[in-house]
Design a protein around this motif. Sequence first.
Motif, PDB file in Angstrom:
ATOM      1  N   THR A 217       0.813  -1.218   0.000  1.00 43.62           N
ATOM      2  CA  THR A 217       0.000   0.000   0.000  1.00 43.62           C
ATOM      3  C   THR A 217       0.848   1.271   0.000  1.00 43.62           C
ATOM      4  OG1 THR A 217      -0.096   0.173   2.431  1.00 43.62           O
ATOM      5  CG2 THR A 217      -1.769  -1.195   1.350  1.00 43.62           C
ATOM      6  N   TRP A 218       2.137   1.142   0.180  1.00 41.20           N
ATOM      7  CA  TRP A 218       3.051   2.299   0.190  1.00 41.20           C
ATOM      8  C   TRP A 218       2.631   3.349   1.227  1.00 41.20           C
ATOM      9  CZ3 TRP A 218       4.592   3.815  -5.534  1.00 41.20           C
ATOM     10  CH2 TRP A 218       5.345   2.767  -6.096  1.00 41.20           C
ATOM     11  N   GLN A 219       2.199   2.877   2.377  1.00 38.63           N
ATOM     12  CA  GLN A 219       1.804   3.815   3.423  1.00 38.63           C
ATOM     13  C   GLN A 219       3.008   4.378   4.185  1.00 38.63           C
ATOM     14  OE1 GLN A 219      -1.378   5.036   4.226  1.00 38.63           O
ATOM     15  NE2 GLN A 219      -1.787   4.137   2.229  1.00 38.63           N
ATOM     16  N   ALA A 220       4.194   3.818   3.978  1.00 39.49           N
ATOM     17  CA  ALA A 220       5.389   4.335   4.652  1.00 39.49           C
ATOM     18  C   ALA A 220       5.673   5.761   4.212  1.00 39.49           C
ATOM     19  CB  ALA A 220       6.593   3.444   4.341  1.00 39.49           C
ATOM     20  N   GLY A 221       6.404   6.482   5.052  1.00 39.72           N
ATOM     21  CA  GLY A 221       6.716   7.874   4.752  1.00 39.72           C
ATOM     22  C   GLY A 221       7.767   8.048   3.683  1.00 39.72           C
ATOM     23  N   LEU A 222       8.553   6.989   3.410  1.00 40.13           N
ATOM     24  CA  LEU A 222       9.539   7.004   2.333  1.00 40.13           C
ATOM     25  C   LEU A 222       9.482   5.656   1.623  1.00 40.13           C
ATOM     26  CD1 LEU A 222      11.913   8.232   0.746  1.00 40.13           C
ATOM     27  CD2 LEU A 222      13.450   7.383   2.550  1.00 40.13           C
ATOM     28  N   VAL A 223       9.277   5.691   0.320  1.00 38.46           N
ATOM     29  CA  VAL A 223       9.212   4.477  -0.494  1.00 38.46           C
ATOM     30  C   VAL A 223      10.309   4.565  -1.554  1.00 38.46           C
ATOM     31  CG1 VAL A 223       7.822   3.092  -2.070  1.00 38.46           C
ATOM     32  CG2 VAL A 223       6.729   4.247  -0.130  1.00 38.46           C
ATOM     33  N   LEU A 224      11.110   3.518  -1.635  1.00 37.01           N
ATOM     34  CA  LEU A 224      12.142   3.413  -2.672  1.00 37.01           C
ATOM     35  C   LEU A 224      11.713   2.322  -3.635  1.00 37.01           C
ATOM     36  CD1 LEU A 224      14.962   4.240  -3.729  1.00 37.01           C
ATOM     37  CD2 LEU A 224      15.935   2.494  -2.213  1.00 37.01           C
ATOM     38  N   THR A 225      11.575   2.675  -4.915  1.00 28.34           N
ATOM     39  CA  THR A 225      10.994   1.720  -5.858  1.00 28.34           C
ATOM     40  C   THR A 225      11.559   1.939  -7.256  1.00 28.34           C
ATOM     41  OG1 THR A 225       8.877   0.781  -6.597  1.00 28.34           O
ATOM     42  CG2 THR A 225       9.009   3.183  -6.428  1.00 28.34           C
ATOM     43  N   THR A 226      11.005   1.233  -8.219  1.00 28.49           N
ATOM     44  CA  THR A 226      11.445   1.343  -9.603  1.00 28.49           C
ATOM     45  C   THR A 226      10.379   2.031 -10.449  1.00 28.49           C
ATOM     46  OG1 THR A 226      10.513  -0.813 -10.164  1.00 28.49           O
ATOM     47  CG2 THR A 226      12.820  -0.766  -9.420  1.00 28.49           C
ATOM     48  N   PHE A 227      10.797   2.523 -11.611  1.00 30.03           N
ATOM     49  CA  PHE A 227       9.833   3.099 -12.544  1.00 30.03           C
ATOM     50  C   PHE A 227       8.777   2.070 -12.932  1.00 30.03           C
ATOM     51  CE2 PHE A 227      13.306   6.125 -14.363  1.00 30.03           C
ATOM     52  CZ  PHE A 227      13.159   6.954 -13.263  1.00 30.03           C
ATOM     53  N   THR A 228       9.192   0.827 -13.050  1.00 28.10           N
ATOM     54  CA  THR A 228       8.252  -0.225 -13.434  1.00 28.10           C
ATOM     55  C   THR A 228       7.130  -0.344 -12.421  1.00 28.10           C
ATOM     56  OG1 THR A 228       9.958  -1.472 -14.614  1.00 28.10           O
ATOM     57  CG2 THR A 228       8.009  -2.690 -13.926  1.00 28.10           C
ATOM     58  N   GLN A 229       7.489  -0.418 -11.133  1.00 26.17           N
ATOM     59  CA  GLN A 229       6.478  -0.516 -10.083  1.00 26.17           C
ATOM     60  C   GLN A 229       5.579   0.718 -10.076  1.00 26.17           C
ATOM     61  OE1 GLN A 229       5.586  -2.869  -7.944  1.00 26.17           O
ATOM     62  NE2 GLN A 229       7.156  -4.356  -8.471  1.00 26.17           N
ATOM     63  N   LEU A 230       6.160   1.889 -10.226  1.00 24.66           N
ATOM     64  CA  LEU A 230       5.387   3.128 -10.135  1.00 24.66           C
ATOM     65  C   LEU A 230       4.455   3.300 -11.328  1.00 24.66           C
ATOM     66  CD1 LEU A 230       4.760   5.922  -8.903  1.00 24.66           C
ATOM     67  CD2 LEU A 230       6.780   6.807 -10.115  1.00 24.66           C
TER      68      LEU A 230
ATOM     69  N   GLN B 215      -1.534  -4.466  -7.239  1.00 17.26           N
ATOM     70  CA  GLN B 215      -0.803  -3.247  -7.584  1.00 17.26           C
ATOM     71  C   GLN B 215      -1.617  -2.003  -7.302  1.00 17.26           C
ATOM     72  OE1 GLN B 215       0.094  -4.303 -11.756  1.00 17.26           O
ATOM     73  NE2 GLN B 215       2.211  -3.729 -11.321  1.00 17.26           N
ATOM     74  N   ALA B 216      -2.931  -2.084  -7.479  1.00 10.97           N
ATOM     75  CA  ALA B 216      -3.790  -0.920  -7.315  1.00 10.97           C
ATOM     76  C   ALA B 216      -3.764  -0.372  -5.900  1.00 10.97           C
ATOM     77  CB  ALA B 216      -5.231  -1.279  -7.693  1.00 10.97           C
ATOM     78  N   MET B 217      -3.360  -1.197  -4.936  1.00  7.57           N
ATOM     79  CA  MET B 217      -3.393  -0.775  -3.539  1.00  7.57           C
ATOM     80  C   MET B 217      -2.474   0.403  -3.249  1.00  7.57           C
ATOM     81  SD  MET B 217      -3.510  -4.401  -1.536  1.00  7.57           S
ATOM     82  CE  MET B 217      -3.630  -3.589   0.049  1.00  7.57           C
ATOM     83  N   LYS B 218      -1.453   0.598  -4.084  1.00  4.48           N
ATOM     84  CA  LYS B 218      -0.519   1.684  -3.812  1.00  4.48           C
ATOM     85  C   LYS B 218      -0.998   3.031  -4.335  1.00  4.48           C
ATOM     86  CE  LYS B 218       2.872  -0.453  -5.884  1.00  4.48           C
ATOM     87  NZ  LYS B 218       2.270  -1.649  -6.488  1.00  4.48           N
ATOM     88  N   ILE B 219      -1.993   3.047  -5.231  1.00  7.84           N
ATOM     89  CA  ILE B 219      -2.398   4.310  -5.857  1.00  7.84           C
ATOM     90  C   ILE B 219      -2.921   5.325  -4.846  1.00  7.84           C
ATOM     91  CG2 ILE B 219      -3.943   5.361  -7.555  1.00  7.84           C
ATOM     92  CD1 ILE B 219      -3.709   2.901  -9.254  1.00  7.84           C
ATOM     93  N   PRO B 220      -3.749   4.946  -3.861  1.00  6.42           N
ATOM     94  CA  PRO B 220      -4.213   5.958  -2.898  1.00  6.42           C
ATOM     95  C   PRO B 220      -3.081   6.668  -2.163  1.00  6.42           C
ATOM     96  CG  PRO B 220      -5.587   4.005  -2.742  1.00  6.42           C
ATOM     97  CD  PRO B 220      -4.446   3.651  -3.646  1.00  6.42           C
ATOM     98  N   ALA B 221      -1.925   6.003  -1.999  1.00  7.82           N
ATOM     99  CA  ALA B 221      -0.800   6.601  -1.285  1.00  7.82           C
ATOM    100  C   ALA B 221      -0.159   7.743  -2.064  1.00  7.82           C
ATOM    101  CB  ALA B 221       0.249   5.543  -0.962  1.00  7.82           C
ATOM    102  N   LEU B 222      -0.519   7.902  -3.333  1.00  9.13           N
ATOM    103  CA  LEU B 222       0.056   8.972  -4.142  1.00  9.13           C
ATOM    104  C   LEU B 222      -0.557  10.334  -3.811  1.00  9.13           C
ATOM    105  CD1 LEU B 222       0.246   7.116  -7.581  1.00  9.13           C
ATOM    106  CD2 LEU B 222       1.990   7.303  -5.803  1.00  9.13           C
ATOM    107  N   GLN B 223      -1.630  10.339  -3.022  1.00 11.94           N
ATOM    108  CA  GLN B 223      -2.248  11.590  -2.621  1.00 11.94           C
ATOM    109  C   GLN B 223      -1.238  12.475  -1.882  1.00 11.94           C
ATOM    110  OE1 GLN B 223      -5.599  12.687  -3.137  1.00 11.94           O
ATOM    111  NE2 GLN B 223      -4.677  14.621  -2.462  1.00 11.94           N
ATOM    112  N   ASP B 224      -1.026  13.685  -2.395  1.00  8.28           N
ATOM    113  CA  ASP B 224      -0.134  14.687  -1.783  1.00  8.28           C
ATOM    114  C   ASP B 224       1.326  14.237  -1.724  1.00  8.28           C
ATOM    115  OD1 ASP B 224      -2.358  16.289  -1.338  1.00  8.28           O
ATOM    116  OD2 ASP B 224      -2.683  15.490   0.666  1.00  8.28           O
ATOM    117  N   SER B 225       1.671  13.140  -2.371  1.00  7.10           N
ATOM    118  CA  SER B 225       3.033  12.624  -2.264  1.00  7.10           C
ATOM    119  C   SER B 225       4.005  13.453  -3.099  1.00  7.10           C
ATOM    120  CB  SER B 225       3.083  11.161  -2.706  1.00  7.10           C
ATOM    121  OG  SER B 225       2.774  11.061  -4.078  1.00  7.10           O
ATOM    122  N   VAL B 226       5.296  13.262  -2.805  1.00  7.82           N
ATOM    123  CA  VAL B 226       6.368  13.904  -3.565  1.00  7.82           C
ATOM    124  C   VAL B 226       7.151  12.784  -4.239  1.00  7.82           C
ATOM    125  CG1 VAL B 226       8.295  15.525  -3.502  1.00  7.82           C
ATOM    126  CG2 VAL B 226       6.491  15.659  -1.758  1.00  7.82           C
TER     127      VAL B 226
END
Length: 855
Positions: A372-385, A396-407
């Motif tokens: 879900t990428w709820q952590a405050g820092l996520v290190l990932t690949t372009f493929t995953q993103l 995979q869809a579970m991580k999309i809500p975590a993009l809210q307000d993210s940098v």
Amino acid sequence: MAPNLSLLESYRARPSQSLRDHLHGVATNAEQLVPADAESAYGDDWQTVMRALAWTHDAGKLTTYFQQYLESGERSHAPRDEHTYHGFVSALLAAHVLYSLDVSAAMRTAGFYAVARHHGVLPTVVAAHEEYAGNGSKVDSQYDAPRAQLQDIKQNAAPAGNALVTAASNGQLEWDGVLVDTPATYQKLLVDPKKLDEQFYETLLRAWSTLVCADKLDAAEIALPEGAQRPELERLRTTVAGLPAGKTPLEQTLNQLRSTAHEESYQQLLTSHREGDRLFQIELPTGFGKTLTGLRAALELAEQRNSRAIYALPYTSILDQVDDVCQEYLDVDPLSDRYTVHHHLADTRTTATESKEGTVVNDGSEALYAETWQAGLVLTTFTQLFESVAGPGNTQAMKIPALQDSVIILDEPQGIALEWWSLVGRLAAFLTREYDTTIIMMTATQPQIFEQAPSLPSPTSLTTVTDECVSFLESNPRVTFNLHDSTAGYLAGDDSSTLSYETAAETLSEMTTDGTTTLAIANTIESAATLTDTVFDHSRPCETTISLGADLEAFHQSSSLNVEDMTDEAAEAYLEFVSDGLATAGDGTVVVTLTTQLRPRDRKLLLAALRRLLDSEISTPFEGWSVMTISTQLIEAGVDVSFDRLYRDFAPVPALVQAAGRCNREFSGSTSPVTVWRLASANDATTVPPSELIYGQRSLLRPARQALASLQAEHGAAIPEAELISTGVKAYYGELHHQRRTSERSDRLVEHFNSAAGEPLRNASLIEDDYATQDVVLLCSTEDRQRYEEYQNLREAGKFSTAKTVFEELKPLVVTLRVDSDAGQSDQLLMRDAREATVEYDTVSGRGIGSSRSE
């Protein structure tokens, strides 16, 4: 009057949970995943919509058909299997509830598909519309099961059904208003997707992914945190502030430029973000501190917004180094709730996850929560993103809500596949608009992806010292780019101008003497392996030349050190192991070959050992030895190593610049040579050079040819570093975009996104292969075999959650092989044992197993 939700208590969502508790839990999660003031592109309140979808998504479970199936595990008691399914009938109720709430027609349609597919994947909506709302008897017959299900609820669970739709609609709809006998009428609520605009798929993605995430978290009994748990930023601030200023005037000037870029980048980001900017770039030459600069800026803004930073890279092979930086400067653990490392080979889990009862979760839900990428820092690949945003699978869809307000930091964005550039621009428009995401492009060679996107503003630069850094390199060049005769001939128009491996190997051997270090970068695995073989074929009898990878299998068999957790210790022990096995004393040359065909565990160990060999402050058994490294492109971006000289097979200009960043990184001594040559084919079956195989004669090599020929006309065969990284890079990308007509052309992937074509987007991949591939776990040691046997036993026993945890430990043993397309691919993980006579795993280069020879 408030609905009597206790009426739902006697119905089960699953054996261990009542329907009331589950629907309430999903609604609570959905409320947390969507900002209170968020509106859709059509003006709908997202909180209202998601509450409706949360309460209706499992409405079909009220039927006696489903309840009996849940109790017995058998579907045979129902007239048809379809009567026990709940997605379609729940989706029809969701559409009705949304209609009662007076949401837009587009949102009604999106809500229907979100519920209908909440256990599956998003379809190509034009085709799905024909399935649900087309003409003909086949479509009409699909409504027989929902009719029977609704009638069953009316007869046996009407009070509970009334409580459910009343809660979902905020009292705007009661069960008496449901079209129990004529559910096909609900077709009229679905808009023909051909009549919807380009923002429909964005809306559908948000509705569906939020519902999927909320649903899965509640089913796993995982409680969402109150806001992102970020790493301690003060530690990074303090550590950076304490970095030394430098001893020499050159070091002091260099570190001052790094410090200025670092400070002004995060300050400019905070200022420009307040002014409404969302797209940014950090453009600095290699070695000027981009990683810490981007990381600090992203975390500063994330802290201000109470959100998270997502750091994305093109390759898993360079992700480990950024992981090391994060752990060192932020004191974070990848298994903590503050930091997640997510790629296909990572042990992606978040331990100490609390359940809703406050107890600690230690089962497969650790991996689910990390998704879900709820952590405050996520290190990932372009493929995953990007694949997760464009056409995600269900998990995979579970991580999309975590993009809210993210940098989001896109480090080395030139590594994004060319075919995805237009879609990445479209995704950036989606994320910045729908999720208020901030995106930072960070590289020494900006590919101008956003500048060419028609709907995006040009990125705001976060630093003013880019030109000063280039001027510094003009006065203090680290390298000079020398065009080999084979390249000069090619630039002059001779496509047959290449260099043989015999001549290349002789050159490498002659130049790697007296304790010097050399790096040669090839374009394919076969090319790197052939060059390695030829070096040994032409080694001088009077000199000792050893392959560092040759003893890997023996070392793994004899050592108990965990390479993943104790990399430096394992590297030190491995160098001692290799040294102890030498037949003669004295100096010589260590040859290190790095390719993606090596097991990740072996590649990681070799890279760690190589760093020790190259570090003058670390004592090794090979003091005084020369070091020759032959690698594929995996080493040229983000891998913190430095050599005395470099040889690079012909490639696009950005690749040449990135490669040169592995040479003379500390500005030590005189200017180092970077020789650009053009290697011949390494395969008897073709005469096509590796550069052409990988980059294509027209798509990427033609602009490189033109840019280098222009610089050659001005500077001759020796091109200054500052010229290539400034004039050369701009000329290359200018010609590339002109050649592709990027800003004018239509793009197939963008058209799929705009038309809500979920299936082709899901099948699209950032990693395009012209051949079939297969993942294989390669066993070399007794411990490997024991771990694999444990994994197989757990699967056979049906303990899949525990098996998945064990599989995380097998990932460092997995290689991706080319397979015969006629033989087909297996959905199962295949195993190869190095003890078998038919398995030839060459630990020198990875070549051999599966006869895989292409990068």
